[in-house]
Design an enzyme around this catalytic site. Structure first.
Site, PDB file in Angstrom:
ATOM      1  N   CYS A  79       0.821  -1.174   0.107  1.00 19.68           N
ATOM      2  CA  CYS A  79       0.025   0.088   0.151  1.00 19.68           C
ATOM      3  C   CYS A  79       0.888   1.120  -0.045  1.00 19.68           C
ATOM      4  O   CYS A  79       1.404   1.624  -0.885  1.00 19.68           O
ATOM      5  CB  CYS A  79      -1.039  -0.049   1.158  1.00 19.68           C
ATOM      6  SG  CYS A  79      -2.430   1.015   0.852  1.00 19.68           S
ATOM      7  N   HIS A 174      -2.965  -5.091   1.300  1.00 18.50           N
ATOM      8  CA  HIS A 174      -2.538  -5.571   2.461  1.00 18.50           C
ATOM      9  C   HIS A 174      -2.219  -6.884   2.669  1.00 18.50           C
ATOM     10  O   HIS A 174      -3.365  -7.597   3.403  1.00 18.50           O
ATOM     11  CB  HIS A 174      -3.159  -4.675   3.551  1.00 18.50           C
ATOM     12  CG  HIS A 174      -3.029  -3.092   3.600  1.00 18.50           C
ATOM     13  ND1 HIS A 174      -2.163  -2.728   4.393  1.00 18.50           N
ATOM     14  CD2 HIS A 174      -3.791  -2.400   3.087  1.00 18.50           C
ATOM     15  CE1 HIS A 174      -2.157  -1.401   4.514  1.00 18.50           C
ATOM     16  NE2 HIS A 174      -3.057  -1.009   3.543  1.00 18.50           N
ATOM     17  N   GLU A 176      -0.696  -8.722   4.836  1.00 11.64           N
ATOM     18  CA  GLU A 176      -0.363  -9.013   6.037  1.00 11.64           C
ATOM     19  C   GLU A 176      -1.841  -8.990   7.131  1.00 11.64           C
ATOM     20  O   GLU A 176      -1.679  -9.403   8.136  1.00 11.64           O
ATOM     21  CB  GLU A 176       0.576  -7.700   6.818  1.00 11.64           C
ATOM     22  CG  GLU A 176       0.103  -6.390   7.017  1.00 11.64           C
ATOM     23  CD  GLU A 176      -0.326  -5.586   5.666  1.00 11.64           C
ATOM     24  OE1 GLU A 176      -0.700  -4.612   5.897  1.00 11.64           O
ATOM     25  OE2 GLU A 176       0.149  -5.900   4.502  1.00 11.64           O
TER      26      GLU A 176
END
Length: 195
Positions: A79, A174, A176
């Site tokens: 991002c 994202h 994660e």
């Protein structure tokens, strides 16, 4: 086992550390230049790109990190991290700088404001699993133009959302924030191959 630092100026630092550990790396937050120089690879997490730029400037990291990345330090940006790895910005604030490294032009907040955030299954190119990747987009950028040596790893409705350029990797989303570790495993492999 590669040692991968997560730039701990803002953003999903803890989530990236956990994802990297689950992907087979020794991961830790890093903030000072000496800490960054001691790792084999670096993750630049999401957050807000202008804030990242200002904090990196305050910590006197802009020029040293640009030089480390240009010198071959593997880096992965998600991002806002994608924005920070772009050589060129579209819709950046006046004077905004990036670390650079990937021959691409990135448009900030291209998918819209915070309220326009969304999740969607995407297809990763050359992925041996072939299963869709559940991507989380939060005020996400996209790549307007990628240079001829940049590998496009994923697109969403014709918009480039994941790229690789040598030892550099970037996603508009994202990874994660999901339990899918394919992107972090790919970066861990890139770091292993570079050391």
């Amino acid at each position: 086992m590669p040692v991968i630092g997560v730039l701990a100026l803002q953003g999903d630092v803890r989530e990236h550390v956990l994802a990297l550990e689950e992907a087979g790396a020794d991961a830790k937050p890093v903030r000072r230049l000496a800490e960054i120089e001691a790792v084999d690879g670096l993750v630049i997490p999401g957050g807000e790109s202008t804030t990242l730029w200002k904090l990196a400037t305050a910590f006197e990291l802009m020029d040293p990190l640009s030089k480390l990345i240009a010198g071959g330090l593997p880096a992965f940006g998600s991002c806002a991290g994608m924005i920070m790895l772009a050589d060129r910005l579209q819709d950046g604030v006046h004077g905004q700088q990036t670390f650079g490294g990937i021959d691409m032009t990135v448009r900030r907040n291209a998918f819209g404001r915070q309220v326009d955030s969304f999740e969607r299954d995407i297809t990763l190119r050359d992925d041996e699993y072939g299963e869709p990747f559940h991507a989380v987009f939060i005020r996400a950028p996209w790549v307007e133009r990628a240079g001829p040596d940049v590998d496009v790893l994923a697109e969403d409705n014709g918009r480039i959302i994941a790229v690789r350029h040598g030892a550099l990797l970037a996603t508009a989303f994202h990874p994660e924030l999901t339990q899918d570790r394919r992107i972090h495993k790919l970066f861990t492999q890139i770091v292993k191959g570079s050391s």
